[in-house]
Design a protein around this motif. Structure first.
Motif, PDB file in Angstrom:
ATOM      1  N   TYR A  39       0.844  -1.194   0.000  1.00  0.00           N
ATOM      2  CA  TYR A  39       0.000   0.000   0.000  1.00  0.00           C
ATOM      3  C   TYR A  39       0.879   1.243   0.000  1.00  0.00           C
ATOM      4  O   TYR A  39       1.945   1.253   0.618  1.00  0.00           O
ATOM      5  N   ILE A  40       0.392   2.311  -0.661  1.00  0.00           N
ATOM      6  CA  ILE A  40       1.009   3.636  -0.573  1.00  0.00           C
ATOM      7  C   ILE A  40      -0.083   4.598  -0.141  1.00  0.00           C
ATOM      8  O   ILE A  40      -1.161   4.637  -0.741  1.00  0.00           O
ATOM      9  N   PHE A  41       0.211   5.385   0.909  1.00  0.00           N
ATOM     10  CA  PHE A  41      -0.716   6.394   1.408  1.00  0.00           C
ATOM     11  C   PHE A  41      -0.077   7.759   1.260  1.00  0.00           C
ATOM     12  O   PHE A  41       1.108   7.929   1.549  1.00  0.00           O
ATOM     13  N   ASP A  42      -0.861   8.744   0.807  1.00  0.00           N
ATOM     14  CA  ASP A  42      -0.323  10.092   0.672  1.00  0.00           C
ATOM     15  C   ASP A  42      -0.410  10.829   2.010  1.00  0.00           C
ATOM     16  O   ASP A  42      -0.845  10.269   3.015  1.00  0.00           O
ATOM     17  N   ARG A  43      -0.007  12.087   2.001  1.00  0.00           N
ATOM     18  CA  ARG A  43       0.039  12.857   3.252  1.00  0.00           C
ATOM     19  C   ARG A  43      -1.342  13.235   3.766  1.00  0.00           C
ATOM     20  O   ARG A  43      -1.478  13.735   4.871  1.00  0.00           O
ATOM     21  N   HIS A  44      -2.385  12.964   2.970  1.00  0.00           N
ATOM     22  CA  HIS A  44      -3.761  13.246   3.382  1.00  0.00           C
ATOM     23  C   HIS A  44      -4.478  11.975   3.835  1.00  0.00           C
ATOM     24  O   HIS A  44      -5.703  11.958   3.910  1.00  0.00           O
ATOM     25  N   ALA A  45      -3.734  10.922   4.081  1.00  0.00           N
ATOM     26  CA  ALA A  45      -4.249   9.628   4.551  1.00  0.00           C
ATOM     27  C   ALA A  45      -5.091   8.910   3.503  1.00  0.00           C
ATOM     28  O   ALA A  45      -5.886   8.039   3.834  1.00  0.00           O
ATOM     29  N   GLU A  46      -4.929   9.240   2.249  1.00  0.00           N
ATOM     30  CA  GLU A  46      -5.630   8.559   1.162  1.00  0.00           C
ATOM     31  C   GLU A  46      -4.751   7.428   0.632  1.00  0.00           C
ATOM     32  O   GLU A  46      -3.550   7.603   0.447  1.00  0.00           O
ATOM     33  N   CYS A  47      -5.350   6.293   0.385  1.00  0.00           N
ATOM     34  CA  CYS A  47      -4.620   5.188  -0.228  1.00  0.00           C
ATOM     35  C   CYS A  47      -4.527   5.478  -1.729  1.00  0.00           C
ATOM     36  O   CYS A  47      -5.530   5.459  -2.439  1.00  0.00           O
ATOM     37  N   ILE A  48      -3.315   5.746  -2.202  1.00  0.00           N
ATOM     38  CA  ILE A  48      -3.143   6.098  -3.606  1.00  0.00           C
ATOM     39  C   ILE A  48      -2.664   4.915  -4.452  1.00  0.00           C
ATOM     40  O   ILE A  48      -2.630   5.004  -5.675  1.00  0.00           O
ATOM     41  N   TYR A  49      -2.287   3.821  -3.783  1.00  0.00           N
ATOM     42  CA  TYR A  49      -1.914   2.618  -4.525  1.00  0.00           C
ATOM     43  C   TYR A  49      -2.056   1.405  -3.615  1.00  0.00           C
ATOM     44  O   TYR A  49      -1.673   1.450  -2.451  1.00  0.00           O
ATOM     45  N   LYS A  50      -2.621   0.337  -4.161  1.00  0.00           N
ATOM     46  CA  LYS A  50      -2.694  -0.926  -3.432  1.00  0.00           C
ATOM     47  C   LYS A  50      -2.527  -2.064  -4.421  1.00  0.00           C
ATOM     48  O   LYS A  50      -2.995  -2.005  -5.560  1.00  0.00           O
ATOM     49  N   ARG A  51      -1.832  -3.082  -3.972  1.00  0.00           N
ATOM     50  CA  ARG A  51      -1.569  -4.247  -4.831  1.00  0.00           C
ATOM     51  C   ARG A  51      -1.491  -5.476  -3.938  1.00  0.00           C
ATOM     52  O   ARG A  51      -0.839  -5.457  -2.913  1.00  0.00           O
ATOM     53  N   ARG A  52      -2.182  -6.546  -4.331  1.00  0.00           N
ATOM     54  CA  ARG A  52      -2.130  -7.819  -3.618  1.00  0.00           C
ATOM     55  C   ARG A  52      -1.489  -8.863  -4.499  1.00  0.00           C
ATOM     56  O   ARG A  52      -1.779  -8.949  -5.682  1.00  0.00           O
ATOM     57  N   TRP A  53      -0.638  -9.682  -3.892  1.00  0.00           N
ATOM     58  CA  TRP A  53      -0.014 -10.765  -4.640  1.00  0.00           C
ATOM     59  C   TRP A  53      -0.598 -12.112  -4.253  1.00  0.00           C
ATOM     60  O   TRP A  53      -1.081 -12.823  -5.089  1.00  0.00           O
ATOM     61  N   LEU A  54      -0.508 -12.470  -3.010  1.00  0.00           N
ATOM     62  CA  LEU A  54      -0.954 -13.784  -2.567  1.00  0.00           C
ATOM     63  C   LEU A  54      -1.934 -13.649  -1.416  1.00  0.00           C
ATOM     64  O   LEU A  54      -1.831 -12.725  -0.614  1.00  0.00           O
ATOM     65  N   PRO A  55      -2.840 -14.592  -1.306  1.00  0.00           N
ATOM     66  CA  PRO A  55      -3.718 -14.567  -0.136  1.00  0.00           C
ATOM     67  C   PRO A  55      -2.944 -14.973   1.107  1.00  0.00           C
ATOM     68  O   PRO A  55      -1.968 -15.714   1.019  1.00  0.00           O
ATOM     69  N   ARG A  56      -3.366 -14.465   2.215  1.00  0.00           N
ATOM     70  CA  ARG A  56      -2.780 -14.845   3.483  1.00  0.00           C
ATOM     71  C   ARG A  56      -3.263 -16.238   3.825  1.00  0.00           C
ATOM     72  O   ARG A  56      -4.404 -16.579   3.550  1.00  0.00           O
ATOM     73  N   PRO A  57      -2.434 -17.096   4.404  1.00  0.00           N
ATOM     74  CA  PRO A  57      -2.862 -18.469   4.681  1.00  0.00           C
ATOM     75  C   PRO A  57      -4.000 -18.501   5.690  1.00  0.00           C
ATOM     76  O   PRO A  57      -4.083 -17.683   6.593  1.00  0.00           O
ATOM     77  N   VAL A  58      -4.871 -19.503   5.510  1.00  0.00           N
ATOM     78  CA  VAL A  58      -5.993 -19.697   6.405  1.00  0.00           C
ATOM     79  C   VAL A  58      -5.523 -20.530   7.586  1.00  0.00           C
ATOM     80  O   VAL A  58      -4.741 -21.467   7.431  1.00  0.00           O
ATOM     81  N   SER A  59      -5.986 -20.191   8.772  1.00  0.00           N
ATOM     82  CA  SER A  59      -5.628 -20.933   9.972  1.00  0.00           C
ATOM     83  C   SER A  59      -6.055 -22.385   9.822  1.00  0.00           C
ATOM     84  O   SER A  59      -7.144 -22.686   9.361  1.00  0.00           O
ATOM     85  N   THR A  60      -5.198 -23.310  10.237  1.00  0.00           N
ATOM     86  CA  THR A  60      -5.496 -24.727  10.094  1.00  0.00           C
ATOM     87  C   THR A  60      -6.130 -25.304  11.344  1.00  0.00           C
ATOM     88  O   THR A  60      -6.304 -26.502  11.446  1.00  0.00           O
ATOM     89  N   SER A  61      -6.506 -24.480  12.283  1.00  0.00           N
ATOM     90  CA  SER A  61      -7.066 -24.982  13.538  1.00  0.00           C
ATOM     91  C   SER A  61      -8.505 -25.440  13.374  1.00  0.00           C
ATOM     92  O   SER A  61      -9.076 -25.991  14.295  1.00  0.00           O
ATOM     93  N   GLY A  62      -9.136 -25.218  12.221  1.00  0.00           N
ATOM     94  CA  GLY A  62     -10.486 -25.667  11.988  1.00  0.00           C
ATOM     95  C   GLY A  62     -11.540 -24.635  12.333  1.00  0.00           C
ATOM     96  O   GLY A  62     -12.688 -24.775  11.999  1.00  0.00           O
ATOM     97  N   LYS A  63     -11.174 -23.572  13.011  1.00  0.00           N
ATOM     98  CA  LYS A  63     -12.143 -22.533  13.327  1.00  0.00           C
ATOM     99  C   LYS A  63     -11.703 -21.242  12.667  1.00  0.00           C
ATOM    100  O   LYS A  63     -10.513 -20.992  12.506  1.00  0.00           O
ATOM    101  N   ALA A  64     -12.653 -20.437  12.288  1.00  0.00           N
ATOM    102  CA  ALA A  64     -12.342 -19.174  11.613  1.00  0.00           C
ATOM    103  C   ALA A  64     -11.779 -18.195  12.618  1.00  0.00           C
ATOM    104  O   ALA A  64     -12.317 -18.023  13.700  1.00  0.00           O
ATOM    105  N   SER A  65     -10.694 -17.562  12.276  1.00  0.00           N
ATOM    106  CA  SER A  65     -10.089 -16.561  13.149  1.00  0.00           C
ATOM    107  C   SER A  65     -10.808 -15.237  12.982  1.00  0.00           C
ATOM    108  O   SER A  65     -11.156 -14.852  11.880  1.00  0.00           O
ATOM    109  N   ARG A  66     -11.003 -14.520  14.049  1.00  0.00           N
ATOM    110  CA  ARG A  66     -11.705 -13.248  13.989  1.00  0.00           C
ATOM    111  C   ARG A  66     -10.773 -12.106  14.360  1.00  0.00           C
ATOM    112  O   ARG A  66     -11.199 -11.068  14.800  1.00  0.00           O
TER     113      ARG A  66
END
Length: 167
Positions: free
Chosen positions: A7-34
């Motif tokens: 992410y890139i944020f300007d001096r006015h707290a606006e997100c001026i660029y965002k890019r995602r490459w990979l999803p974050r891994p899902v917890s393997t404990s069997g329950k959804a993390s909150r």
């Protein structure tokens, strides 16, 4: 090392660029993390709970900025003006932070085992952002309303930097 998002944020707290490459891994404990470890929550493999609404990419950027803003202020209040916030780590990801003298903020989310990305974020600022965005006469100086960085050379160079240099 795996890079999840940037992410890139300007001096006015606006997100001026965002890019995602990979999803974050899902917890393997069997329950959804909150927890906040699910920050890039949309279309990233995290199972959606019926009682938790899906977040948009804009909401994710706001959450990331709010986290960085709060932690940066806490570090300055506890340690003084000379201390700076560099990164923090949860069980799911590590957030790296770099702020330029002009208050442009660069944030990168990586896996937990990655080393400090401060130098890499500084290289992205100097070698990519300044070269392809700041020095571009067609690029706006300010990004009103979060118009953002729309520069093909910057995006291609960032992709190459992340996949080749940081891989």
């Amino acid at each position: 090392m795996t890079v999840y998002s940037f992410y890139i944020f300007d001096r006015h707290a606006e997100c001026i660029y965002k890019r995602r490459w990979l999803p974050r891994p899902v917890s393997t404990s069997g329950k959804a993390s909150r927890s906040n470890s699910e920050l890039p929550g949309v279309n990233n493999g995290v199972p959606k709970s019926a009682d938790r609404p899906a977040r948009s990419a804009d909401d994710d950027a706001k959450l990331v900025f709010g986290t960085v803003f709060s932690l940066r202020n806490m570090v300055r209040k506890l340690g003084g003006e000379d201390d700076s916030f560099i990164s923090y780590r949860t069980s799911q990801y590590k957030l790296h932070y770099y702020e330029t003298p002009t208050n442009i903020k660069f944030v990168m989310l990586t896996d937990t085992k990655s080393p400090s990305m401060r130098v890499a974020l500084q290289q992205i600022y100097v070698n990519l952002y300044v070269e392809y965005v700041v020095k571009n006469p067609l690029s706006p100086i300010e990004h009103p309303g979060g118009v953002g960085v729309n520069n093909e050379l910057f995006e291609e160079s960032l992709e190459q930097f992340v996949t080749r240099v940081l891989a």
